[in-house]
Design a protein around this motif. Structure first.
Motif, PDB file in Angstrom:
ATOM      1  N   LEU A  85      46.689 107.781 -87.150  1.00  0.00           N
ATOM      2  CA  LEU A  85      45.669 108.040 -88.159  1.00  0.00           C
ATOM      3  C   LEU A  85      45.453 106.837 -89.071  1.00  0.00           C
ATOM      4  O   LEU A  85      46.281 105.932 -89.154  1.00  0.00           O
ATOM      5  N   ALA A 167      37.262 111.517 -86.081  1.00  0.00           N
ATOM      6  CA  ALA A 167      38.343 111.859 -85.140  1.00  0.00           C
ATOM      7  C   ALA A 167      37.786 111.813 -83.725  1.00  0.00           C
ATOM      8  O   ALA A 167      36.652 112.249 -83.487  1.00  0.00           O
ATOM      9  N   CYS A 180      42.511 109.689 -85.780  1.00  0.00           N
ATOM     10  CA  CYS A 180      41.846 110.314 -86.919  1.00  0.00           C
ATOM     11  C   CYS A 180      41.838 109.311 -88.075  1.00  0.00           C
ATOM     12  O   CYS A 180      42.897 108.779 -88.420  1.00  0.00           O
TER      13      CYS A 180
END
Length: 207
Positions: A85, A167, A180
């Motif tokens: 992420l 995402a 993400c």
């Protein structure tokens, strides 16, 4: 039992240690055996890397040596999943274009800093990563990214008329890739919709 490796470090502003702990706890809650490391040398043992079902890098910026990067790329090409992420995966090792190709995108800007309130739009509520998650708002950095047109976009945000992926999934060789762009701080990662998306994404990406 599936095995995962989380490697954290790089720029401290993204609270990599705290985020790694949150992600490790989430994976253990899904039955994973999780190893956590704070050295890129963990990527240097190619044969050991291939025993993991999932690798989660949490390393913003920094540099990586060929003897660390190449085994990582090889493990994913041969079927180990990778998920991450924010800058921990989407703004790592800026000179390594093959790494960016694997990820499917690269951070380039976050206009307004970490005080922007914006909406995350869920595109596919039937995908196992985003199933049951509704659109939500977050006040944090809003990542503007250069992205691979081949990614499968699961969630987006808007910069004016520009629709920006938040995402996505893709493949790299035999390996599944999930990314993400949320997660500037541990507090953002712990937000229920963000943590659900990340947990589901990690489970999906695992071999």
């Amino acid at each position: 039992m599936k095995k995962a490796l989380i490697v954290w470090g790089g720029w401290e502003g993204h609270e990599p240690k705290q985020v790694a702990e949150i992600l490790a706890e989430a994976l253990r809650g899904k039955g994973f055996d999780v190893d956590v490391s704070n050295t890129l040398d963990s990527f240097a043992d190619g044969e050991k890397l291939k025993t993991y079902d999932l690798i989660v890098p949490e390393w913003t910026m920094g540099t990586i040596k060929p003897e660390q990067l190449n085994p990582l790329l090889a493990a994913v090409r041969e079927g180990t999943g990778i998920a991450g992420l924010h800058g921990g995966m989407g703004d790592a090792f800026r000179t390594e274009t093959e790494y960016q190709f694997m990820v499917g995108g690269q951070w380039v800007a976050h206009p307004g800093g970490d005080t922007v309130t914006y909406t995350v739009h869920i595109l596919d509520k039937n995908h196992p990563i985003t199933y049951g998650i509704d659109d939500f708002q977050v006040t944090s950095e809003q990542y503007y990214m250069h992205v691979d047109p081949a990614i499968r976009v699961l969630a987006t945000t808007n910069f004016g008329d520009v629709v920006m992926p938040v995402a996505w999934t893709k493949t790299y060789g035999k390996g599944r890739v999930f990314y993400c762009s949320l997660g500037h701080s541990a507090a953002v990662v712990k937000m229920p919709p963000v943590l659900s998306i990340m947990t589901n994404g990690m489970v999906w990406a695992a071999r």
